[in-house]
Write an enzyme that holds these catalytic residues in place. Structure first.
Site, short mmCIF file in Angstrom:
data_model
loop_
_atom_site.label_atom_id
_atom_site.label_comp_id
_atom_site.label_asym_id
_atom_site.label_seq_id
_atom_site.Cartn_x
_atom_site.Cartn_y
_atom_site.Cartn_z
CB THR A 17 -84.58 18.17 -19.83
OG1 THR A 17 -83.37 18.63 -20.44
CG2 THR A 17 -84.23 17.31 -18.63
CD GLU A 99 -84.30 16.50 -41.53
OE1 GLU A 99 -85.35 16.32 -40.88
OE2 GLU A 99 -84.27 16.65 -42.77
CD GLU A 211 -84.13 8.44 -49.19
OE1 GLU A 211 -85.24 8.16 -48.72
OE2 GLU A 211 -83.45 9.39 -48.78
CG HIS A 249 -84.27 12.10 -46.54
ND1 HIS A 249 -84.74 10.86 -46.91
CD2 HIS A 249 -84.94 12.42 -45.42
CE1 HIS A 249 -85.65 10.46 -46.04
NE2 HIS A 249 -85.81 11.40 -45.13
#
Lengths: 293, 384
Positions: A17, A99, A211, A249
């Site tokens: 929601t 995140e 990475e 990141h």
């Protein structure tokens, strides 16, 4: 075939929601994903888009809808609780998009998850998609994907879309694409994903995108050398990053020799992976490897 | 987030880690007073976020209060250059005056997260006082470690094992164990990514004392540590990086001339690599994020344009939730605000790409469009 998700995947969305949860739940449904339930504590009894039942708790949603995948859009302060709740309900596949989860929360969650028959993808990831099964459990734009026989596994979001765009534009379709996440501690590693691709008869080639930071790429290299039976095209980004600086990141930070791009590239090359020279060459490299097969 | 030594020591003292008497000074006079209080002789330590202070002259032993004042005045208000600061150095706004220690041995103690084991790890070495990276390179066998089960915490047998490895006995070993336990609490309760004591000393009478203190806090955990947020010292950060951080934009300043605007961290790193491979040097890493508005994109571009080294700008947006038209409007807005005319190489892809390209085309800005990363690289190479 595909890895992790297929036509039998029944997806529940934790945080359905919310702004992000509702947007992406709709987008997954439009792609063809079977979204069977939503969970938002305090919102039980509602219907999402007039057809998906919303529950107060994951266990209840699983009991009533037989959901077997959970997709989590819950803010970082509450996401560890959401992951633990899904694990407690024994949802076999938990995909956490969030995140910014504190790393020590992930440290404490990891042994808890290890004691249960569940797999966590992420956090801080775009999720996964299997174009061959028309199943999207994530936030990637579905329209760039084409069904096919190349697997993609990556620590990144938009860079994965870039890779897929390059592959699709050369007519190279994908079996499954998995974003494993950009955090220092994640549930599913490159090696875990490669093992699944190894067992998937409908994946011929894997594009691996790593990475800077950590040593998951070196672990992948060791496994590619030992037991992986399919060709791998590998790209590692962040060669230009200065040491000690977080490049967006939380996991992309050079803290030692292994964390550097050149060390990872060398390990992957020595393991027999075809190194993608620059991020502009992902599609062309895969095409060349496929042509030799 | 990094904090100063004096702040880390204030935190340590709440957990009972033994330290020397010390005082923060911002003037020569305050430094002299503190040294007087400690018996005349004292150590003067510049407070900056970078390491290697000793090598840069940022740690001096004063033989008198007058000399303490002199050293302090030499450091305060100047930039200290160390092997870790870069050529500009970092500004010194406080010095820490500390009493002299009777050093018998210098040890090393730290906790960080081991990413492979996905757990905290405590590291200890009898070779303290030098950087642990140097020890790891020259004497890797002199670094002892204990992996910590996050559900159990650091157990007493582990502290005993490390103390024995450090060749400590009796009360000294027990005291070291208490410091280890306290350091683990500091690490967990403050969501550190690193808590380090280098050196941890053994004094002539067998006491254990933390001579230095280093703490790195996890940015993603600061939301639940209001009191720690206040320890931030923006003077130690690059000005543009600090401004970006306030806006929630991931930005890292680099040395080149190609400003980069990208959405997504992986794609941003990839874009820098593409520019480098094309023979250009990127001026920055910048991930504007997935949910950016035109206003935020404009702020991001303004930061890029505020870097005097930037001579051209590379835009690489994979439009999804961030629509290409919003990104394009943001770019135009920032150029107008800044009155800039720097050339742009623009690669837009995904949602509303046509609208985005039109906005840029009609803006009159010097834009070269690229359809792919390969084309963008080509344009960069040719514009050398």
């Amino acid at each position: 075939m595909s890895i992790l998700v297929n036509e039998n995947s029944r997806v529940l969305v934790q945080g359905i929601t919310g702004r992000e949860g509702s947007f992406h739940a709709s987008s997954c449904m439009a792609y063809g994903t079977n979204v069977v339930a939503g969970v938002t504590p305090g919102r039980g009894g509602q219907l999402f888009e007039d057809r998906v039942p919303v529950f107060d708790a994951v266990a209840q949603a699983v009991r009533e809808t037989q959901a077997n995948v959970s997709l989590i859009f819950v803010p970082p302060a509450f996401a560890p609780d959401a992951i633990a709740e899904a694990a407690d309900a024994l949802v076999p596949l938990i995909v956490c998009i969030t995140e910014g989860i504190p790393v020590q929360d992930m440290v404490r969650l990891t042994p808890y998850l290890a004691g249960k028959q569940v797999r966590l993808i992420g956090p801080n990831c775009p999720g996964l998609i299997s174009p061959v099964a028309s199943c999207k459990v994530g936030i990637m734009p579905g329209s760039i994907h084409r069904p096919g026989r190349t697997g993609v596994v990556s620590r990144s979001g938009t860079l994965t879309y870039e890779a897929v765009e390059q592959l699709s534009s050369l007519g190279i379709g994908q079996s499954s694409c998995v974003g494993i996440g950009g955090d220092p501690i994640i549930g599913t590693s490159f090696v875990d994903a490669l093992r699944l691709f190894n067992d998937d008869p409908d994946t011929d080639l894997v594009v691996l995108i790593g990475e800077i930071g950590g040593s998951l790429e070196q672990d992948a290299a060791a496994y590619i050398k030992e037991g992986f039976t399919k060709p791998v095209c590998a790209l590692v980004v962040g060669a230009t990053a200065p040491p000690g600086k977080r490049m967006g990141h939380a996991g992309a930070i050079i803290t030692g020799e292994d964390a550097r791009a050149d060390a990872k590239i060398q390990a992957l090359r020595e393991a027999g992976a075809t190194i993608i020279p620059t991020p502009a060459d992902i599609g062309a490299t895969a095409q060349a490897v496929l042509a030799r097969m | 987030m990094k904090i100063h030594e004096y702040q880390a020591k204030e935190l340590f003292s709440k957990y009972g880690i033994p330290m020397l008497r010390r005082r923060v000074a911002t003037t020569g006079q305050e430094a002299a007073q503190a040294a007087q209080e400690f018996g005349g002789r004292a150590v003067v330590k510049a407070q900056i976020h970078a390491g290697g202070r000793g090598k840069g002259g940022g740690i001096q032993v004063a033989a008198s209060p007058e000399e303490a004042a002199e050293f302090a005045k030499g450091m305060l208000g100047r930039n200290l250059v160390t092997p870790q600061t870069g050529p500009e150095g970092a500004p010194v706004r406080q010095v820490l005056i500390e009493e002299l220690a009777d050093i018998q041995r210098e040890l090393y103690l730290a906790i960080t997260i081991d990413r492979t084991q996905q757990a905290p790890i405590m590291l200890a070495s009898p070779m303290g006082g030098v950087s642990i990276e140097e020890v790891a390179a020259s004497n890797p066998e002199a670094i002892y470690s204990q992996m910590i089960d996050p559900l159990l915490g650091l157990m007493p047998f582990q502290t005993r094992s490390l103390a024995a490895a450090l060749d400590l006995q009796g009360d000294t070993a027990r005291a070291a164990g208490q410091v280890m336990t306290a350091l683990y609490r500091v690490f967990v309760e403050n969501d550190c990514t690193l808590a380090e004591i280098n050196p941890l000393i053994v004094t002539g009478d067998g006491a254990i004392v933390a001579l230095d203190a280093k703490i790195n806090l996890e940015d993603d955990s600061l939301f639940r540590h209001q009191e720690l947020q206040e320890l931030r010292d923006p003077s130690q950060e690059d000005e543009l990086e600090a401004r970006a951080a306030e806006l929630g934009i991931a930005y890292v300043k680099l040395d080149g001339d190609v400003g980069c605007l990208v959405n997504g961290a992986g794609l941003a790193m990839a874009t820098l690599d593409v520019a480098s491979a094309a023979g250009a040097a990127p001026a920055n890493f910048l991930d504007v994020g997935g949910g950016a508005t035109a206003e935020l994109v404009a702020d991001a571009v303004e930061i890029i344009l505020s870097d005097p080294k930037v001579t051209r700008v590379l835009v690489n947006i994979f439009g999804g939730i961030l629509r290409c038209d919003l990104a394009a409007s943001g770019v135009v807005l920032a150029y107008q605000r800044k009155g800039s005319n720097l050339p742009l190489v623009v690669r837009l892809l995904g949602t509303n790409v046509e609208e985005g390209c039109n906005i840029l085309r009609e803006s009159g800005l010097p834009v070269t469009f690229a359809d792919s990363l390969a084309e963008a690289a080509q344009v960069i190479r040719e514009s050398g």
